[in-house]
Structure formats: structure tokens, C-alpha cells
Design a protein around this motif. Structure first.
Motif, PDB file in Angstrom:
ATOM      1  N   PHE A 111       0.673   9.471  -5.768  1.00 39.14           N
ATOM      2  CA  PHE A 111       1.252   9.762  -7.087  1.00 39.14           C
ATOM      3  C   PHE A 111       2.048   8.596  -7.651  1.00 39.14           C
ATOM      4  O   PHE A 111       2.326   8.543  -8.849  1.00 39.14           O
ATOM      5  CB  PHE A 111       2.109  11.033  -7.041  1.00 39.14           C
ATOM      6  CG  PHE A 111       3.511  10.818  -6.555  1.00 39.14           C
ATOM      7  CD1 PHE A 111       3.828  10.883  -5.217  1.00 39.14           C
ATOM      8  CD2 PHE A 111       4.531  10.554  -7.453  1.00 39.14           C
ATOM      9  CE1 PHE A 111       5.116  10.676  -4.766  1.00 39.14           C
ATOM     10  CE2 PHE A 111       5.836  10.349  -7.021  1.00 39.14           C
ATOM     11  CZ  PHE A 111       6.126  10.408  -5.675  1.00 39.14           C
ATOM     12  N   LYS A 112       2.405   7.631  -6.790  1.00 34.65           N
ATOM     13  CA  LYS A 112       3.174   6.482  -7.255  1.00 34.65           C
ATOM     14  C   LYS A 112       2.471   5.720  -8.384  1.00 34.65           C
ATOM     15  O   LYS A 112       3.109   5.081  -9.204  1.00 34.65           O
ATOM     16  CB  LYS A 112       3.436   5.508  -6.104  1.00 34.65           C
ATOM     17  CG  LYS A 112       4.117   6.112  -4.869  1.00 34.65           C
ATOM     18  CD  LYS A 112       5.525   6.549  -5.153  1.00 34.65           C
ATOM     19  CE  LYS A 112       6.370   6.768  -3.898  1.00 34.65           C
ATOM     20  NZ  LYS A 112       5.927   7.837  -3.005  1.00 34.65           N
ATOM     21  N   ASP A 133       3.794   4.027   0.172  1.00 33.20           N
ATOM     22  CA  ASP A 133       2.978   4.182  -1.031  1.00 33.20           C
ATOM     23  C   ASP A 133       3.492   3.406  -2.242  1.00 33.20           C
ATOM     24  O   ASP A 133       2.706   2.902  -3.042  1.00 33.20           O
ATOM     25  CB  ASP A 133       2.862   5.662  -1.397  1.00 33.20           C
ATOM     26  CG  ASP A 133       2.045   6.423  -0.362  1.00 33.20           C
ATOM     27  OD1 ASP A 133       1.112   5.821   0.197  1.00 33.20           O
ATOM     28  OD2 ASP A 133       2.339   7.596  -0.112  1.00 33.20           O
ATOM     29  N   PRO A 191       6.671  17.668  -2.099  1.00 27.56           N
ATOM     30  CA  PRO A 191       6.996  16.937  -0.870  1.00 27.56           C
ATOM     31  C   PRO A 191       7.973  15.813  -1.210  1.00 27.56           C
ATOM     32  O   PRO A 191       7.666  14.965  -2.044  1.00 27.56           O
ATOM     33  CB  PRO A 191       5.653  16.382  -0.390  1.00 27.56           C
ATOM     34  CG  PRO A 191       4.689  16.539  -1.514  1.00 27.56           C
ATOM     35  CD  PRO A 191       5.268  17.482  -2.516  1.00 27.56           C
ATOM     36  N   THR A 192       9.133  15.835  -0.586  1.00 32.36           N
ATOM     37  CA  THR A 192      10.238  15.017  -1.081  1.00 32.36           C
ATOM     38  C   THR A 192      10.736  14.003  -0.062  1.00 32.36           C
ATOM     39  O   THR A 192      10.833  14.296   1.127  1.00 32.36           O
ATOM     40  CB  THR A 192      11.389  15.948  -1.521  1.00 32.36           C
ATOM     41  OG1 THR A 192      10.928  16.740  -2.617  1.00 32.36           O
ATOM     42  CG2 THR A 192      12.601  15.169  -1.966  1.00 32.36           C
ATOM     43  N   GLY A 193      11.042  12.812  -0.575  1.00 34.78           N
ATOM     44  CA  GLY A 193      11.631  11.764   0.244  1.00 34.78           C
ATOM     45  C   GLY A 193      12.844  11.204  -0.476  1.00 34.78           C
ATOM     46  O   GLY A 193      13.988  11.533  -0.199  1.00 34.78           O
ATOM     47  N   ASN A 194      12.576  10.377  -1.466  1.00 33.85           N
ATOM     48  CA  ASN A 194      13.637   9.732  -2.227  1.00 33.85           C
ATOM     49  C   ASN A 194      14.117  10.558  -3.419  1.00 33.85           C
ATOM     50  O   ASN A 194      14.921  10.106  -4.223  1.00 33.85           O
ATOM     51  CB  ASN A 194      13.137   8.378  -2.724  1.00 33.85           C
ATOM     52  CG  ASN A 194      13.995   7.251  -2.219  1.00 33.85           C
ATOM     53  OD1 ASN A 194      15.202   7.439  -2.020  1.00 33.85           O
ATOM     54  ND2 ASN A 194      13.415   6.105  -2.029  1.00 33.85           N
ATOM     55  N   PHE A 195      13.569  11.748  -3.580  1.00 41.73           N
ATOM     56  CA  PHE A 195      13.994  12.705  -4.597  1.00 41.73           C
ATOM     57  C   PHE A 195      13.616  12.301  -6.022  1.00 41.73           C
ATOM     58  O   PHE A 195      14.082  12.864  -6.994  1.00 41.73           O
ATOM     59  CB  PHE A 195      15.529  12.926  -4.521  1.00 41.73           C
ATOM     60  CG  PHE A 195      15.956  14.297  -4.952  1.00 41.73           C
ATOM     61  CD1 PHE A 195      15.789  15.390  -4.129  1.00 41.73           C
ATOM     62  CD2 PHE A 195      16.528  14.506  -6.204  1.00 41.73           C
ATOM     63  CE1 PHE A 195      16.181  16.662  -4.535  1.00 41.73           C
ATOM     64  CE2 PHE A 195      16.929  15.774  -6.626  1.00 41.73           C
ATOM     65  CZ  PHE A 195      16.761  16.854  -5.778  1.00 41.73           C
ATOM     66  N   GLY A 196      12.712  11.305  -6.166  1.00 36.85           N
ATOM     67  CA  GLY A 196      12.326  10.876  -7.506  1.00 36.85           C
ATOM     68  C   GLY A 196      11.379  11.852  -8.174  1.00 36.85           C
ATOM     69  O   GLY A 196      11.556  12.237  -9.330  1.00 36.85           O
ATOM     70  N   ASP A 197      10.355  12.262  -7.424  1.00 39.16           N
ATOM     71  CA  ASP A 197       9.332  13.126  -7.989  1.00 39.16           C
ATOM     72  C   ASP A 197       9.928  14.466  -8.388  1.00 39.16           C
ATOM     73  O   ASP A 197       9.728  14.954  -9.503  1.00 39.16           O
ATOM     74  CB  ASP A 197       8.213  13.301  -6.947  1.00 39.16           C
ATOM     75  CG  ASP A 197       6.897  13.698  -7.579  1.00 39.16           C
ATOM     76  OD1 ASP A 197       6.815  13.733  -8.819  1.00 39.16           O
ATOM     77  OD2 ASP A 197       5.953  13.977  -6.819  1.00 39.16           O
ATOM     78  N   SER A 219       5.999   8.718   4.040  1.00 38.40           N
ATOM     79  CA  SER A 219       6.647   8.591   2.735  1.00 38.40           C
ATOM     80  C   SER A 219       7.818   9.551   2.578  1.00 38.40           C
ATOM     81  O   SER A 219       8.518   9.517   1.570  1.00 38.40           O
ATOM     82  CB  SER A 219       5.630   8.822   1.627  1.00 38.40           C
ATOM     83  OG  SER A 219       4.651   7.806   1.687  1.00 38.40           O
ATOM     84  N   THR A 232       0.494  14.777  -3.248  1.00 41.21           N
ATOM     85  CA  THR A 232       1.042  13.464  -3.590  1.00 41.21           C
ATOM     86  C   THR A 232       0.222  12.297  -3.068  1.00 41.21           C
ATOM     87  O   THR A 232       0.441  11.164  -3.481  1.00 41.21           O
ATOM     88  CB  THR A 232       2.493  13.340  -3.089  1.00 41.21           C
ATOM     89  OG1 THR A 232       2.536  13.769  -1.728  1.00 41.21           O
ATOM     90  CG2 THR A 232       3.430  14.189  -3.919  1.00 41.21           C
ATOM     91  N   ALA A 233      -0.691  12.551  -2.146  1.00 38.62           N
ATOM     92  CA  ALA A 233      -1.572  11.470  -1.680  1.00 38.62           C
ATOM     93  C   ALA A 233      -2.967  12.021  -1.419  1.00 38.62           C
ATOM     94  O   ALA A 233      -3.140  13.188  -1.092  1.00 38.62           O
ATOM     95  CB  ALA A 233      -1.028  10.828  -0.406  1.00 38.62           C
TER      96      ALA A 233
HETATM   97  C1  PLP Z   1       6.644   8.726  -2.262  1.00 39.06           C
HETATM   98  C2  PLP Z   1       5.948   9.893  -1.695  1.00 39.06           C
HETATM   99  C3  PLP Z   1       6.584  11.117  -1.499  1.00 39.06           C
HETATM  100  C4  PLP Z   1       8.054  11.308  -1.780  1.00 39.06           C
HETATM  101  O1  PLP Z   1       8.353  11.197  -3.151  1.00 39.06           O
HETATM  102  P1  PLP Z   1       9.861  10.940  -3.638  1.00 39.06           P
HETATM  103  O2  PLP Z   1       9.785  10.717  -5.077  1.00 39.06           O
HETATM  104  O3  PLP Z   1      10.336   9.746  -2.871  1.00 39.06           O
HETATM  105  O4  PLP Z   1      10.626  12.166  -3.257  1.00 39.06           O
HETATM  106  C5  PLP Z   1       5.845  12.169  -1.027  1.00 39.06           C
HETATM  107  N1  PLP Z   1       4.531  12.025  -0.729  1.00 39.06           N
HETATM  108  C6  PLP Z   1       3.881  10.859  -0.879  1.00 39.06           C
HETATM  109  C7  PLP Z   1       2.453  10.769  -0.503  1.00 39.06           C
HETATM  110  C8  PLP Z   1       4.559   9.756  -1.380  1.00 39.06           C
HETATM  111  O5  PLP Z   1       3.917   8.597  -1.540  1.00 39.06           O
END
Ligand code: PLP
Length: 470
Positions: free
Chosen positions: A111-112, A143, A253-259, A307, A409-410
Motif C-alpha cells: 500500500f506504500k 515496504d 494491520p498497523t505498525g507506524n500508525f500512518g495507514d 512491516s 496491505t501487501a
Molecule cells: C507499512 C506496512 C504496514 C503498517 O502500516 P503503518 O502505516 O506503518 O501502520 C502494514 N502492512 C504492510 C504490508 C506494510 O507495508
């Protein structure tokens, strides 16, 4: 439209300036001074509109006249022409009240690409207009780096450097970063974690001499343009499912909380979102923060969903700012505490604000693999592991009569090992995705050391080295 920092002491900027600086110089993140608002009628008008047209309306609200409509439209059309699906971001029904929003058809299969493809064009447009150059430095858990290096290679005035934790990204991810073959695209493997890479980026921004020496900029999810671009698909998905006349829930699905923060922005703009569900892997700091009120850092655990292997969720600061009634003093205090003690306690009011809109859940590695297998057995759908984390968490959440949209997201081809392990299926990188099998990998392996990395960037960037010719 003015943009202000979540920490309150950086200068107020225009849209264009905000995109170019990335991180605010007080360490905060830029947000619009107020949220643009769409009426129900305007949102209803998005029905049947194509993705680029909705993107134009949403992005225009943030650009606020600083770029001409015709130029903006052209950039949006070009950005999403790189996607291999006529819907750009299609919605697939997987259950009576469940959908998957597939944000996976961009050139680097995650999704990036949605944000990077438009951000590169916007930044290039602004820099060309102003006759300026910049150096982008970023950290990636896998990603973002590929999407950014891919999108920015065509930008004449930009050198791009991405650091990633060595050995902790998939082969497909690494190759997307190392085989670009453009003189302005640099992949750096760091002997450390994603958070180490991210902290180095932050330190570079806090070093005025270095920052000004290379005209430093950032396109990590702290860059406002990223969040802005991602807000679009919350609108297209919700409208397809009946908004503004029906509320919709999202699991991300969350990591950096941007999405997921982009979903929050759509809500602030008037979109009827019932709930935003934060899905995390074993690195469940956000889940724990919501359930206990304690945001406490622990060590990063390496998983099959790299991610999401993140402890410091940068964009969470933007939510804190809103939840604190936009009081930068509270944000400054919490962030200072985090820096000193590795933790902070969410004030009750802040926690309540977040709990009213957000829910959360966690899927561990075994559950993720099990979900991939079950989803495949049930419907033949191959989910990448990140998507599977969210599907698992969404399953625990679909009690109410609200359509649940889970973000994919991927593309599964980005994580073929996990897909094969869970389902026995071999997935190959599709023909349409970027493939440079014949290009040699160019990878710079550097120590986990700020001075070393800064020196490398200084020497390699055209601005830092004084080679501004080409
Ligand atoms: C970056 C990413 C996430 C996390 O997104 P954030 O915006 O960082 O929360 C989840 N899944 C995939 C495949 C990503 O590339």
C-alpha cells in the motif's frame, strides 16, 4: 491551509513547505490547522466516481489552492496509472458483511505505493517550480523503502537514501530497493533494528548542520503527504458500501500508525466510520496502550510480518495531539517521558477519546499462519501475512451489523515464504510488478552508527558533496 506541529514550537507552514520538510523541527509532526469538512452531499457525490477523481477532491482539500487544479489532476492520474487494477484499490467481498480492500496493485506490491507515487510527483513539481533540490533520508521496515526509491528515482532534484535492518526484510523487498540502478537511489542495510534506523533519521533532523547541509527531507509516514494520500481509499471503500448513509468499520494491520491514522482523518472530514480497529502482531504496544493505558516500549520481536515489527509508532503522536484537545504541551510532556523512561501513561481524557473510536487486537505468528491457511481453504484467497493479521483481528470484531473492511496491505508475492508455509501455494511476483532480475544488487552495508551513516549520506548526496550538476 496552514500546517502546525503537534509539539507547538515549530513554524507554521504552507502545504508545499509541509511536504518538503517532512518532520517538524521541534520533533513534532505536521497536521492541518483545521480539518477540511465534506458534507454528506459531497460524500454522496463520490458514488460511481473513479478513484482518481475522488483522490482529486480529497487531496485538493489539503492543497487548498497552492497547486493549480489541472496540474494536480495530471499528477494524480499519472500516479495511479502505475497501478495494475482499473479500480486502483479494489474492494473484494469475503463474507456476508466482510470485505477486503486490496491496496496491493502498485509497482512494489504494497500500500506504500499509493502515497509514494503521488508524493514523488508533488515534491518534484514543487522543487522544480522553486529551482531547489533536497535529500530524502528514511528508515524502512521493508515496504516504504522500495516504494519510495521506486517512486523518487525519476525526480531530478532529489537524492533518496533508505536504511533498513539488515537481514530483516524479505528477498523481494530487498531486491526492490537494491536493483533500481538509478544514481539517485541508495539502499543502506544497517546492523540493527528498524527502530535504530528510525532513531538515526530523527537524530539527523535534530542536527541543524547536517539537516541544512544536505537539505534534508523525509517521506516516512511522518510526512503529511503520505497520510493525506491514504485518506482517499477510506472514502472510496466506504462510499462503495453505502456511505454517507451507512457507517463502515475498518481493520488495519498497523505498525507506524500512518495507514490507520488516514482513516481517522477521513472520519474528521465527515466520513461515517463506526470503528477503526488496530491490528498488531506480537509487537503489540498499541494494543497494550489501549487496553491498559500504558505505552511502554519493549524489545522489537522479529516476525513474519516485518512491516509491523515496530515499537515506536510515529504517527500515534498525531492521534495523541487530537486526543489531547490539540494541546501541544501535553504531547511534549508525553514524548519527553517516552524519551527518558521508555514509557508514558495516557491521561484518562486522552485514553477515553481514543477508546471511543478505536479498538484493537493482536494475532501472533501461529494465528497468522493459521488464518492464511483457513482463508485459503475457505475461499481460495491468498492473503499476505500482514493482511492475515488484520483478517484474524477483524474476525473477533464483526459482532455489530456494520460492514467490516479489512485492509490488504501487501500482495502475497511479497512474502512468498510465509504464504507457502501456510497454504502450500507458491506465489510468484506478477509480471506487471517491477522486476529487475537482471540488475545487480547494489547494497551499502553500514554499521549501526550515526556518524558513519551521516558521512555516507554527505558524500553520496549531490547537495552534501557539492555535485549539483546532475
Ligand atoms: C507499512 C506496512 C504496514 C503498517 O502500516 P503503518 O502505516 O506503518 O501502520 C502494514 N502492512 C504492510 C504490508 C506494510 O507495508
Amino acid at each position: 491551509m496552514d500546517y502546525i506541529s503537534t509539539r507547538g514550537t515549530a513554524p507554521t507552514l504552507t502545504f508545499k513547505e509541509t511536504l518538503l520538510v517532512g518532520l517538524a523541527e521541534d520533533g513534532g509532526l505536521y497536521v492541518p490547522r483545521e480539518w477540511p469538512h465534506f458534507s454528506a452531499e459531497k460524500i454522496r457525490s463520490f458514488k460511481g466516481m473513479d478513484y482518481c477523481e475522488v483522490a482529486f477532491h480529497v487531496i485538493k482539500a489539503f492543497v487548498d489552492g497552492e497547486i493549480e487544479d489541472a496540474a494536480l489532476r495530471d499528477m494524480i492520474n499519472e500516479a495511479y496509472a502505475t497501478f495494475h487494477h482499473p479500480a486502483v484499490v479494489p474492494l473484494v467481498q469475503t463474507g456476508a458483511n466482510n470485505w477486503i480492500l486490496e491496496v496491493i496493485y502498485g509497482p512494489t506490491l504494497a500500500f506504500k505505493d499509493v502515497a509514494m507515487q503521488i508524493l514523488a510527483r508533488l515534491m518534484d513539481h514543487i522543487l522544480t517550480e522553486q529551482g531547489r533540490r533536497i535529500t530524502i533520508v528514511g528508515a524502512t521496515s521493508g515496504d516504504t523503502g522500495g516504494a519510495a526509491l521506486e517512486a523518487f528515482q525519476a525526480c531530478e532534484g532529489i537524492d533518496t537514501f533508505f536504511m533498513f535492518p539488515e537481514g530483516k526484510v524479505s528477498d523481494v523487498q530487498r531486491k526492490q530497493m537494491t536493483t533500481i540502478g538509478a544514481a539517485n537511489a541508495h539502499a543502506i542495510a544497517i546492523d540493527g533494528s528498524f527502530d535504530d534506523c528510525q532513531n538515526m533519521v530523527k537524530d539527523m533532523f535534530n542536527d541543524a548542520e547536517f539537516r541544512d547541509g544536505v537539505h534534508l527531507s523525509a517521506v516516512n509516514s511522518i510526512n503529511w503527504g503520505r497520510v493525506m494520500a491514504q485518506t482517499v481509499y477510506y472514502f472510496t471503500a466506504a462510499v462503495a458500501l453505502g456511505a454517507p448513509d451507512r457507517a463502515v468499520a475498518f481493520t488495519v494491520p498497523t505498525g507506524n500508525f500512518g495507514d490507520i491514522f488516514a482513516g481517522f482523518v477521513a472520519k474528521q472530514m465527515g466520513l461515517g466510520i463506526d470503528r477503526l480497529v488496530i491490528a498488531t502482531n506480537e509487537n503489540d504496544i498499541l494494543s497494550r496502550a489501549l487496553s491498559t493505558g500504558n505505552y511502554t516500549l519493549s524489545d522489537v520481536e522479529v516476525t513474519i510480518t516485518p512491516s509491523m515489527d515496530i515499537q515506536i509508532s510515529s504517527n500515534f503522536e498525531r492521534l495523541l495531539f487530537e486526543a489531547a484537545g490539540r494541546d501541544p504541551q501535553i504531547v511534549r510532556e508525553l514524548m519527553a517521558e517516552l524519551k527518558v523512561n521508555g514509557s508514558y501513561v495516557l491521561p484518562d481524557r486522552v485514553r477515553q477519546y481514543i477508546a471511543d473510536l478505536f479498538a484493537s487486537g493482536t494475532a501472533n505468528q501461529a494465528q497468522t499462519l493459521e488464518t492464511m491457511e483457513q482463508v485459503y481453504a475457505r475461499s481460495g484467497y491468498l492473503a499476505d501475512p500482514h493482511t492475515a493479521v488484520a483478517i484474524r483481528v477483524a474476525e473477533q470484531q464483526t459482532s455489530r451489523a456494520v460492514p467490516m473492511v479489512t485492509l490488504a496491505t501487501a500482495h502475497p508475492a511479497k512474502f512468498p515464504d510465509a504464504v507457502e508455509r501456510a497454504t502450500g501455494q507458491l506465489v510468484e511476483v506478477p509480471q506487471w510488478a517491477v522486476q529487475r532480475a537482471s540488475n545487480a544488487e547494489v547494497l551499502n552495508v553500514l554499521e549501526n552508527d550515526l556518524v558513519t551513516v551521516k558521512k555516507f549520506i554527505m558524500e553520496k548526496s549531490r547537495i552534501g558533496s557539492g555535485r549539483t550538476d546532475g
